[in-house]
Design a protein around this motif. Sequence first.
Motif: not given
Length: 924
Positions: A134-143, A160-161, A177-179
């Motif tokens: 599973f990828m780290p959670m900060n991937l989906l909030t990368s700026k 939150f993405v 595990l996320v839509h």
Amino acid sequence: MSGRDRISGLPESLLTQILSHLPTKQSVQTSVLSKRWENVYLSVPGLDLDCSVLPNYDADEVLLSFLTFIDKLLEFSPELSLFKVKIKCRNTMIDGFTDRIGTMIDRGTQHLDVVSSTDYYEDTLSDLLPVVDFMPMNLLTSKTLVYLKLSSSGLMDPGFVSMPCLRFLHLEEVKWLVHLEKLVSGCPVLEELTLVRDLDDEYSRRHEEFTAMRVRSRSLKKFRVPLKHRWDCSSEVRCTLEIDAPGLEHMSLGEDQFDSVVVKKLSCLLEVELDIKFVVNFGEFFDPSDASKRTEIRGFLNGISSVRHMIISAKTVKALDLYSKEGMIPKFNNLSRLEAVFHGKLLQFMPALLECCPNLKHLVLKVLHSEEMEEGLELTDVPRCVSSTLECVEIQEQLELEEGKMKATSYFLGNSAILKKLILSPTAYDPRYVVESEIVDKVNKLTKRSTGWFRFVMSGMDRISELPECLLTQILSYLPTNQSVQTSVLSKRWENLYLSVPGLDLNCSVLPNYDADEVILSFLSFIDKLLEFSPESVLFKVKVQCRDTMIDGFRDRIGMMIDRGTQHLDVVSSTHCLEDDNFHYPIVDMMPMNLYTSKTLVYLKLSSSGLMDPGFVSMPCLKFMHLEEVKWRVHLEKLLSGCPVLEELTLSRDMDDDYAIGNEEFMVMRVRSQSLKRFSVLPLRQARDYHSRVECTLEIDAPGLEHMSLGDDQFDRIVVKNLPSLLVVELDIKFFVKVGVLFNTWDVSKSNEIRDFLNGISSVGHMIISGMTVHAFEHYSKAGIIPKFNNLSRLQAVFHGKLLQFLPAFLECCPNLKHLILKVLYPEEMDEGLELTDVPRCVSTTLECVEIQEKLQWEEGKMKATSYFLGNSAVLKKLILSPTAYDPRDVLESEIWEKVNKLTKRSTGCEIIIRAMKEEVVII
């Protein structure tokens, strides 16, 4: 010695750039070349690792060593951005590796490509269950991420993405595990999405909510489901693909990975490529009597009916033929180009399909003949497009010269009323059996309905004009627009190609002066023609120079270009002035208001342009901004606040901005940014010998700033705050604007300003200072104390004349200096009375490398700097005399190494390198 160690003398930035093009494994191997290369690979701004090839013996120890290496790389230069990270772990499960990926993302990664492990374990029921990375959670909030590719990875739901800069997303066999809909909704500038579904996703099998994948995006331009595998079974998990993308221009569905495909709001669709049969089971086609499947296919075809260019495989042709037996194929009224493959007797279906394309102009047809196909095959129906709109037909079929063969060729030649070109592809015949001259004779004898100008193209003829339009326009994009336009005279094929080039490079300042109004009107008409020709295409790069030409209405055209998705904008505005009562008033080219809210701009360069206050600024993708002599009507601070990912800012102040003269609020320019990595103040275009009429203070507050260059005295005061990340600073200032005048050492205010500035940059690791700045530091030291630069490991400085006497005192402020590059400019009388006696701490304890550029003179007492460092540096490993450091007309090369070798050396292990004009001499 000739040819020795030249590569090691290159700047580290160039060496790391070279190594960035190698896989990390090969980059690491360079560390054994020499001491110079020992840690260079650790500074490479990227990572390319294939973990799947790690040896299997003593696996735990190997993996531990591998993770230790990753940690060493991440810790070596914690301020360095890993712009591009590529990792492949297909056959290796590495515990803790996703945590390292998270650290890399926090380091500002822009390009991330991860192939995760596909290991499996056996449960108590002897079922094989996947082990998911599973990828780290900060991937989906990368700026910072612009490109993301994941293969066999797992994606959790972060709640939150937000990936504001992500433009390219490639997801291959991801464990969801996320839509998908939630993921895409957090990517406001996403342009390209590639999707390969995992047909055996265990989680989806247990959760019905994942039986639909929704692609909903307003920014999406290209969507692909590529042909990757040939599945011999249906997926155990039923899944529907829904596509709702009003800006989508290109769609490719290359495999039957979904049980049904639903499309909505595809009004901008330019190109669609289909290799599907509308059902998942391998080798099976749908039952035409299935009303539900017919409704699905009808809805899909209606949804793509506005497309202009369609590419369909033989599989899709067969599916359409099956559907047509029970349902009606809609009209593709906008379709101008069709590429299709027909197997065997399905060619009989071709006229019916073409009847649904009433405005078709270009047809590329591949016909795969079976042995029995010709029997009973007659093409008699003539659809509307064949008789009225079809201009070009390219046919790939086996060329057989017997009577009654070449059915497709005969059909189009005999029925196409306005056909201009028929192309028989080089792949359409076997040259072992057919002579080209026979083909030409045979085709020329066929009946032709089109009596107008017509071309028959064979192998080896007109090759350049037959290249794809996208390739030709890419070639033209490298030319200035005026040269691109000139290609329109080459042939009919090239007549309008320049209008499809995805860029504009115009120099309006070279327009002829005669009948100026008419010329400018024609020029604007050309711009309008270009903008109207392909209103859906993107002008990725726009460069316009109007230095000597004022063009009324051109700003509106720039606004239209910005609305077309421009990513790179470079405008040099007019510098015209209006004379009134012997005063000159500048005529300012104000930029359009939509510039400030562009969602696509990545690079912006403005010269002599005006910037109004738009009230609101939002440029979410802007990373590079260059502002040269801009006329300000908006505060720089407000402009920067709307650029959340800005990395580089270059500034050159307008010293005579009349608006700023009358508005005190513009007496301060504030550079405040959390994302800024590099800031430069460029020298003015013209040398100034007077003080600006407008006093101005520069304030810099950028906690992430790594590189700062102040190249001209354009500001009365410089204030720096909060620069803990500063790596490199380059100074060519004297802390005052008037030419030739230094500040008064008794001026307490100026001394405090300089002290605060030096304290603000005291954490820097690499400093470059000009002779003018050295003079200012020496002047300041008479009234104030220069702070310690404890982190400074590399210094480049220019010393004029007797200011060399100041060198030991300045080096005392650099207690941990390791590398010094020193350029000494001697006047004729300088050596009298010059003695370098003080030995600062760094010279005796830390200085390892000194490069000196000074005139090599052999009289006793000369070469003061060289003698000083050789005689006092206790740990010196290398002393370099640069090729610019002597005049070969006065000094023989053979004398150099003999003279230097006689100098006293305190460090017995010091290597002396003399870089002569013809060869490099090394003394050990």
